[in-house]
Design an enzyme around this catalytic site. Structure first.
Site, short mmCIF file in Angstrom:
data_model
loop_
_atom_site.label_atom_id
_atom_site.label_comp_id
_atom_site.label_asym_id
_atom_site.label_seq_id
_atom_site.Cartn_x
_atom_site.Cartn_y
_atom_site.Cartn_z
N HIS A 192 11.43 16.61 11.30
CA HIS A 192 10.47 16.49 12.40
C HIS A 192 9.03 16.47 11.92
O HIS A 192 8.13 16.25 12.71
CB HIS A 192 10.69 17.66 13.37
CG HIS A 192 9.99 17.52 14.69
ND1 HIS A 192 10.18 16.44 15.52
CD2 HIS A 192 9.11 18.34 15.33
CE1 HIS A 192 9.45 16.60 16.61
NE2 HIS A 192 8.79 17.73 16.52
N TRP A 193 8.79 16.70 10.64
CA TRP A 193 7.44 16.83 10.10
C TRP A 193 7.12 15.66 9.17
O TRP A 193 6.84 15.85 7.99
CB TRP A 193 7.33 18.14 9.32
CG TRP A 193 6.72 19.26 10.08
CD1 TRP A 193 6.20 19.24 11.34
CD2 TRP A 193 6.55 20.60 9.60
NE1 TRP A 193 5.73 20.47 11.69
CE2 TRP A 193 5.94 21.33 10.64
CE3 TRP A 193 6.87 21.24 8.41
CZ2 TRP A 193 5.62 22.67 10.51
CZ3 TRP A 193 6.55 22.59 8.29
CH2 TRP A 193 5.93 23.29 9.32
#
Length: 283
Positions: A261-262
């Site tokens: 997600h990063w």
């Protein structure tokens, strides 16, 4: 070099203050970086490396969102992510006006993607190009265990719980362990503040409304949009970006393998190439 300052804006008849982090030379156009939600999240915890690297190319703005970090935490904040984000988007548009910007390109991470879409729907002529990274706001997406942990974090607001949560943000924790440990230490100073907890609980009030974007709304956007998503995202599934890419007429989709997600933290060089290609019109 990053500079930080407080900027007051008028929203709904009251005053709100942004803690604004910026790099680059001021001008009529800027790139506005919109961070995601989560315990202790701030503009710098999401975007410090990126705005440092790109300050020589653009005027980069990375505010703490309203209800996060050192920006205002309204005592009577709207309940639910949908209504609170409407207020956040209004405040961001007021910030853009206060800075005298004629055009702003938007980079939205997770919740920040929802804010980017709300801003664009409200003031389409003000917005240039848009990068949505792991954006929320797609309908019919399952609530992942990681997202449930994020929402319910204050049931056990410990450093160990935060480290476990942020471990869900990345594809492979081992090479990211030092980064995660540093972010945990930075965010815990905010997590333990009562105003931060109050804003988190207002945002994730289980009885509050949520906001999803319909295909009909998205079809009205004429902007060039790049949807970026980690193939292995355990917070928001990649199907969310596939939805936005299919519904927005001038959208592109880029999916990164071995990425959670990063994106901007796990693969910063790739992220910067994608962003500069979008903003400079070279995709």
């Amino acid at each position: 070099m990053i500079t930080s300052s407080d900027v007051a804006v008028q929203v709904r008849g009251g005053e709100l203050t942004f803690r604004l982090h910026e790099t680059g030379e001021r001008g009529p156009e800027a790139v506005l970086f919109l961070h995601g939600s989560g315990p202790g999240a701030t503009g710098l915890s999401n975007w410090e490396r990126i705005i440092t690297d790109l300050g020589h190319r653009y005027w980069c703005l990375a505010p703490d969102q309203i209800g996060f970090g050192d920006s205002s935490h309204p005592a009577d904040a709207p309940r639910g992510m949908g209504p609170f984000n409407e207020l956040r988007a209004e405040a961001l548009l007021a910030l853009v006006d206060a800075l005298g910007l004629e055009k702003v390109h938007l980079v939205g991470n997770s919740m920040g993607g929802q804010l980017a879409l709300l801003m664009t729907l409200a003031r389409p002529r003000l917005i240039g190009r848009i990068l949505l990274m792991g954006s929320g706001g797609a309908p019919d997406m399952p609530v992942s265990p990681g997202l449930r942990h994020l929402r319910e974090f204050y049931a056990n607001p410990s450093a160990e719980s935060l480290k476990e949560l942020l471990g869900e943000f990345v594809y492979d924790l081992e090479p990211m362990r030092d980064t995660v440990d540093r972010v945990v230490a930075e965010r815990m100073a905010y997590v333990n503040r009562e105003d931060v907890r109050r804003s988190h609980e207002a945002s994730f009030d289980p009885d509050g409304a949520r906001r999803f974007f319909t295909p009909e709304e998205l079809a009205t956007l004429t902007h060039e949009v790049l949807c970026v998503h980690g193939r292995d995202d355990r917070i928001i599934p990649v199907e969310a970006s596939r939805y936005f890419a299919a519904a927005i007429p001038n959208a592109h989709l880029y999916v990164l393998g071995r990425c959670g997600h990063w994106t901007q933290i796990e693969h910063p060089r790739t992220f910067e190439r994608l962003l500069t290609g979008l903003v400079d019109g070279h995709l």
